[in-house]
Design a protein around this motif. Structure first.
Motif, PDB file in Angstrom:
ATOM      1  N   ASP A 125       0.850  -1.190   0.000  1.00 41.72           N
ATOM      2  CA  ASP A 125       0.000   0.000   0.000  1.00 41.72           C
ATOM      3  C   ASP A 125       0.892   1.249   0.000  1.00 41.72           C
ATOM      4  OD1 ASP A 125      -2.715   1.314   0.620  1.00 41.72           O
ATOM      5  OD2 ASP A 125      -1.342   2.148   2.126  1.00 41.72           O
ATOM      6  N   TYR A 126       0.627   2.136  -0.948  1.00 41.51           N
ATOM      7  CA  TYR A 126       1.466   3.335  -1.087  1.00 41.51           C
ATOM      8  C   TYR A 126       1.455   4.190   0.182  1.00 41.51           C
ATOM      9  CZ  TYR A 126       2.673   8.091  -2.256  1.00 41.51           C
ATOM     10  OH  TYR A 126       3.201   9.342  -2.214  1.00 41.51           O
ATOM     11  N   GLY A 127       0.261   4.439   0.755  1.00 41.75           N
ATOM     12  CA  GLY A 127       0.151   5.308   1.921  1.00 41.75           C
ATOM     13  C   GLY A 127       0.950   4.785   3.103  1.00 41.75           C
ATOM     14  N   GLN A 128       0.838   3.497   3.350  1.00 38.26           N
ATOM     15  CA  GLN A 128       1.575   2.904   4.470  1.00 38.26           C
ATOM     16  C   GLN A 128       3.080   2.923   4.217  1.00 38.26           C
ATOM     17  OE1 GLN A 128      -0.123  -0.987   5.137  1.00 38.26           O
ATOM     18  NE2 GLN A 128      -2.084  -0.128   5.788  1.00 38.26           N
ATOM     19  N   ALA A 129       3.455   2.657   2.981  1.00 38.26           N
ATOM     20  CA  ALA A 129       4.882   2.661   2.643  1.00 38.26           C
ATOM     21  C   ALA A 129       5.454   4.055   2.837  1.00 38.26           C
ATOM     22  CB  ALA A 129       5.070   2.198   1.187  1.00 38.26           C
ATOM     23  N   ARG A 130       4.723   5.043   2.384  1.00 40.38           N
ATOM     24  CA  ARG A 130       5.156   6.438   2.480  1.00 40.38           C
ATOM     25  C   ARG A 130       5.300   6.838   3.972  1.00 40.38           C
ATOM     26  NH1 ARG A 130       6.064  11.813  -0.037  1.00 40.38           N
ATOM     27  NH2 ARG A 130       6.199  12.845   1.961  1.00 40.38           N
ATOM     28  N   ALA A 131       4.340   6.442   4.797  1.00 38.01           N
ATOM     29  CA  ALA A 131       4.395   6.777   6.223  1.00 38.01           C
ATOM     30  C   ALA A 131       5.620   6.116   6.871  1.00 38.01           C
ATOM     31  CB  ALA A 131       3.111   6.317   6.913  1.00 38.01           C
ATOM     32  N   TYR A 132       5.927   4.885   6.471  1.00 38.70           N
ATOM     33  CA  TYR A 132       7.085   4.173   7.030  1.00 38.70           C
ATOM     34  C   TYR A 132       8.388   4.877   6.644  1.00 38.70           C
ATOM     35  CZ  TYR A 132      10.357   0.339   7.994  1.00 38.70           C
ATOM     36  OH  TYR A 132      11.396  -0.422   8.468  1.00 38.70           O
ATOM     37  N   VAL A 133       8.474   5.302   5.392  1.00 38.25           N
ATOM     38  CA  VAL A 133       9.684   5.991   4.935  1.00 38.25           C
ATOM     39  C   VAL A 133       9.853   7.306   5.695  1.00 38.25           C
ATOM     40  CG1 VAL A 133      10.735   7.183   2.956  1.00 38.25           C
ATOM     41  CG2 VAL A 133       9.745   4.907   2.649  1.00 38.25           C
ATOM     42  N   GLU A 134       8.745   8.011   5.930  1.00 32.88           N
ATOM     43  CA  GLU A 134       8.827   9.272   6.680  1.00 32.88           C
ATOM     44  C   GLU A 134       9.326   9.027   8.095  1.00 32.88           C
ATOM     45  OE1 GLU A 134       5.028  11.149   6.197  1.00 32.88           O
ATOM     46  OE2 GLU A 134       5.605  11.836   4.187  1.00 32.88           O
ATOM     47  N   GLN A 135       8.871   7.935   8.684  1.00 32.33           N
ATOM     48  CA  GLN A 135       9.271   7.610  10.047  1.00 32.33           C
ATOM     49  C   GLN A 135      10.748   7.189  10.100  1.00 32.33           C
ATOM     50  OE1 GLN A 135       7.291   4.024  11.310  1.00 32.33           O
ATOM     51  NE2 GLN A 135       8.982   3.732  12.751  1.00 32.33           N
ATOM     52  N   GLN A 136      11.209   6.422   9.101  1.00 29.00           N
ATOM     53  CA  GLN A 136      12.595   5.931   9.096  1.00 29.00           C
ATOM     54  C   GLN A 136      13.585   7.005   8.669  1.00 29.00           C
ATOM     55  OE1 GLN A 136      13.698   2.639   9.973  1.00 29.00           O
ATOM     56  NE2 GLN A 136      11.636   2.716  10.825  1.00 29.00           N
ATOM     57  N   GLY A 137      13.164   7.890   7.744  1.00 32.92           N
ATOM     58  CA  GLY A 137      14.062   8.915   7.218  1.00 32.92           C
ATOM     59  C   GLY A 137      14.945   8.391   6.098  1.00 32.92           C
ATOM     60  N   VAL A 138      15.648   9.325   5.431  1.00 29.20           N
ATOM     61  CA  VAL A 138      16.547   8.951   4.340  1.00 29.20           C
ATOM     62  C   VAL A 138      17.994   8.992   4.856  1.00 29.20           C
ATOM     63  CG1 VAL A 138      15.105   9.607   2.400  1.00 29.20           C
ATOM     64  CG2 VAL A 138      16.451  11.369   3.566  1.00 29.20           C
ATOM     65  N   PRO A 139      18.965   8.354   4.191  1.00 29.64           N
ATOM     66  CA  PRO A 139      18.785   7.512   3.010  1.00 29.64           C
ATOM     67  C   PRO A 139      18.063   6.208   3.350  1.00 29.64           C
ATOM     68  CG  PRO A 139      21.049   7.334   3.794  1.00 29.64           C
ATOM     69  CD  PRO A 139      20.382   8.393   4.635  1.00 29.64           C
ATOM     70  N   ILE A 140      17.363   5.696   2.359  1.00 31.53           N
ATOM     71  CA  ILE A 140      16.622   4.458   2.554  1.00 31.53           C
ATOM     72  C   ILE A 140      16.570   3.723   1.212  1.00 31.53           C
ATOM     73  CG2 ILE A 140      14.310   5.402   2.065  1.00 31.53           C
ATOM     74  CD1 ILE A 140      13.589   3.754   4.814  1.00 31.53           C
ATOM     75  N   VAL A 141      16.408   2.402   1.259  1.00 30.94           N
ATOM     76  CA  VAL A 141      16.486   1.607   0.033  1.00 30.94           C
ATOM     77  C   VAL A 141      15.125   0.996  -0.272  1.00 30.94           C
ATOM     78  CG1 VAL A 141      17.656  -0.319  -1.099  1.00 30.94           C
ATOM     79  CG2 VAL A 141      18.907   1.119   0.506  1.00 30.94           C
ATOM     80  N   LEU A 142      14.671   1.167  -1.528  1.00 33.34           N
ATOM     81  CA  LEU A 142      13.365   0.662  -1.957  1.00 33.34           C
ATOM     82  C   LEU A 142      13.588  -0.373  -3.047  1.00 33.34           C
ATOM     83  CD1 LEU A 142      12.039   4.275  -2.323  1.00 33.34           C
ATOM     84  CD2 LEU A 142      11.659   2.787  -0.368  1.00 33.34           C
ATOM     85  N   LYS A 143      13.009  -1.551  -2.835  1.00 34.86           N
ATOM     86  CA  LYS A 143      13.215  -2.620  -3.827  1.00 34.86           C
ATOM     87  C   LYS A 143      11.879  -3.165  -4.275  1.00 34.86           C
ATOM     88  CE  LYS A 143      17.613  -4.032  -1.919  1.00 34.86           C
ATOM     89  NZ  LYS A 143      18.505  -5.156  -1.586  1.00 34.86           N
ATOM     90  N   TYR A 144      11.676  -3.161  -5.563  1.00 37.65           N
ATOM     91  CA  TYR A 144      10.485  -3.776  -6.119  1.00 37.65           C
ATOM     92  C   TYR A 144      10.615  -5.289  -5.955  1.00 37.65           C
ATOM     93  CZ  TYR A 144       7.004  -5.229  -9.454  1.00 37.65           C
ATOM     94  OH  TYR A 144       5.931  -5.828 -10.031  1.00 37.65           O
ATOM     95  N   ASP A 145       9.562  -5.955  -5.520  1.00 34.11           N
ATOM     96  CA  ASP A 145       9.648  -7.395  -5.251  1.00 34.11           C
ATOM     97  C   ASP A 145       9.324  -8.192  -6.498  1.00 34.11           C
ATOM     98  OD1 ASP A 145      10.039  -9.713  -3.799  1.00 34.11           O
ATOM     99  OD2 ASP A 145       7.930  -9.878  -3.269  1.00 34.11           O
ATOM    100  N   VAL A 154      16.096   1.272  -5.734  1.00 31.07           N
ATOM    101  CA  VAL A 154      16.392   2.707  -5.646  1.00 31.07           C
ATOM    102  C   VAL A 154      16.984   2.992  -4.271  1.00 31.07           C
ATOM    103  CG1 VAL A 154      15.391   5.034  -5.609  1.00 31.07           C
ATOM    104  CG2 VAL A 154      14.551   3.325  -7.256  1.00 31.07           C
ATOM    105  N   VAL A 155      18.190   3.575  -4.246  1.00 29.70           N
ATOM    106  CA  VAL A 155      18.773   4.039  -2.986  1.00 29.70           C
ATOM    107  C   VAL A 155      18.417   5.529  -2.918  1.00 29.70           C
ATOM    108  CG1 VAL A 155      20.889   4.295  -1.630  1.00 29.70           C
ATOM    109  CG2 VAL A 155      20.644   2.356  -3.197  1.00 29.70           C
ATOM    110  N   ALA A 156      17.380   5.835  -2.129  1.00 32.01           N
ATOM    111  CA  ALA A 156      16.867   7.209  -2.115  1.00 32.01           C
ATOM    112  C   ALA A 156      17.618   8.038  -1.082  1.00 32.01           C
ATOM    113  CB  ALA A 156      15.372   7.198  -1.805  1.00 32.01           C
ATOM    114  N   ARG A 157      18.154   9.181  -1.539  1.00 29.72           N
ATOM    115  CA  ARG A 157      18.919  10.066  -0.634  1.00 29.72           C
ATOM    116  C   ARG A 157      18.024  11.181  -0.096  1.00 29.72           C
ATOM    117  NH1 ARG A 157      23.403   7.346   0.139  1.00 29.72           N
ATOM    118  NH2 ARG A 157      23.853   6.141  -1.708  1.00 29.72           N
ATOM    119  N   THR A 158      16.909  11.459  -0.786  1.00 31.91           N
ATOM    120  CA  THR A 158      15.990  12.517  -0.329  1.00 31.91           C
ATOM    121  C   THR A 158      14.577  11.942  -0.270  1.00 31.91           C
ATOM    122  OG1 THR A 158      15.429  13.249  -2.566  1.00 31.91           O
ATOM    123  CG2 THR A 158      17.371  14.273  -1.557  1.00 31.91           C
TER     124      THR A 158
END
Ligand code: AMP
Ligand code: GLY
Length: 418
Positions: A125-145, A154-158
């Motif tokens: 779910d996009y909304g839940q994923a987005r909330a998790y990323v906001e809570q964890q902060g960047v940099p963070i790594v996103l992998k399509y399954d 994607v290694v997101a720096r921002t």
């Protein structure tokens, strides 16, 4: 023995080349192969995922061993089909290959069995994923399954980068409907640790390092790999022992205990972090281009190795001491759009091995036929010598539409200068 190799890249050319040094191999077929492979094997025009035709070909020609290169063939169950027909094949079943084809399967297996890897959570779910990323902060790594040809990470720096990637993966269904694994961002040098695996038995190969970014200085977009070398000097014997005992053997044992024993090459994409060696990813096959620098160092008869792994026998591996370093010549524009069909000259002037990654022949000429086109190998007593040899041979190849990196091995070469 007659052997069939499945695939059409530099990895398969290196496998064919190694098999051609075997005392046991009388004839090599490759499906579909390429212009370079055609010099050492008979190429057969069957697609790598056309399991039925490949199986029928192997049965009709009495092939004693089939070796699978690409993940796509594994993911459609080629090993299951060959085994059901009583044909010997080197590679994992579809169920075991999930260690590569499903990142979520791989992460869950590691967490159940205490194998060190980045902390993660999975979302659809996009909304839940987005909330998790906001809570964890960047940099963070996103992998399509799912399989996304190396482009699903994607290694997101921002936050903006992270959000754009999540939208791509979860809202736009750019890769097809799926899920996203969100991981803690680890730091440290990466290396590739490939092992022959037969059930619980694991035999490590020498270490190698790939270079995923397109341009010098590790800049530019991610690619399938722009060059590689072996050995990796910053990986000590203790590091290799740790990777074997804490990562590769436990994962092989876990696959057995969970009902999908692995046969073939288990590739650990590992990172030497300040907190120890951790898993970035697994592949269920030989790496490309790592295979092109590792197999030339293998002194043992590779047909013996493949048969022993496939049959559940004992493997003994011996290695040459020399270093190998190889440079990929890629089509200008790769990993984006690029032209095909451009003539390559000068191949006969090269004094070491050139593995073809994406070529075809046309009336005696060799033409470009892919993003990654050639892999030019250098050997030497040191990595520095191997680098110089590879660059010397790259300069002999004449084609207007190719580019390459000049700094392959920089992490190792800097280290040896210290
Ligand atoms: P993968 O397809 O999983 O190998 O990811 C491609 C590349 O993304 C890797 O080679 C790493 O450079 C980078 N990467 C993947 N996962 C992580 C992570 N957890 N932390 C830092 N970098 C990562
Ligand atoms: N060189 C990385 C891979 O084979 O996936």
């Amino acid at each position: 023995m007659k052997v069939l190799v499945i695939g059409s890249g530099g990895r398969e050319h290196a496998i064919v080349d190694a098999l051609s040094r075997s005392a046991r191999v009388e004839k090599i077929y490759c499906a579909p192969g390429n212009a370079g492979i055609a010099r050492q094997a008979e190429c057969v025009a069957i697609r790598e995922t056309d399991v039925e035709r490949l199986r029928d070909f192997a049965a009709e020609r009495r092939i004693g061993l089939t070796v699978v290169g690409p993940e796509a063939a594994l993911a459609v169950g080629i090993v299951d089909a060959f085994r059901a027909a009583g044909l010997r094949i080197f590679g994992p079943t579809k169920a075991a290959a999930r260690i590569e084809s499903s990142k979520e399967f791989a992460k869950e297996l590691m967490s159940r069995h205490g194998v060190p890897t980045a902390a993660y959570r999975t979302f659809d779910d996009y909304g839940q994923a987005r909330a998790y990323v906001e809570q964890q902060g960047v940099p963070i790594v996103l992998k399509y399954d799912g399989l996304a040809a190396g482009k699903g990470v994607v290694v997101a720096r921002t936050m903006d980068e992270a959000d754009a990637a999540l939208r791509d993966m979860l809202l736009d269904d750019r890769f097809g409907a799926g899920r996203v694994v969100i991981e803690e961002c680890l730091t440290g040098p990466e290396f590739s640790f490939m092992c022959f695996v037969s059930g619980e038995n694991v035999w490590p190969m020498v270490s190698a390092q790939d270079h995923k970014r397109a341009f010098d200085g590790d800049r530019g977009p991610n690619t399938g790999g722009m060059g590689a070398y072996s050995p990796v000097p910053f990986i000590t014997l203790d590091d290799e022992r740790y990777a074997l005992e804490r990562i590769m053997r436990p994962v092989a044992a876990a696959l057995v205990s969970e009902g999908c024993p692995f046969t073939g090459v288990l590739y650990g994409g590992l990172m030497k972090t300040p907190q120890g060696i951790k898993v970035i990813e697994f592949n269920a096959r030989f790496g490309d281009p790592e295979t092109e620098v590792v197999l030339p160092r293998l002194a043992s008869d590779i047909a013996d190795v493949f048969c022993a792994v496939a049959d559940g026998g004992e493997v003994a591996l011996q290695w040459h001491d020399f270093a190998t370093l190889g440079i990929v010549l890629a089509s200008k524009g790769y990993p984006g759009d690029y032209a095909k069909g451009v003539e390559i000259k000068g191949l006969d002037a090269v004094d070491d091995t050139v593995y073809h990654m994406g070529t075809r022949s046309d009336e005696g000429r060799v033409l470009t036929n892919g993003g990654r086109v050639l892999f030019v190998l250098g050997r030497g007593a040191t990595l520095g010598e191997a680098h110089a040899a590879a660059l010397r041979n790259v300069a002999r190849i004449d084609c207007d539409n190719l580019f390459h990196r000049t700094d392959i091995g920089w992490q190792a070469l800097d280290e040896t200068k210290k």
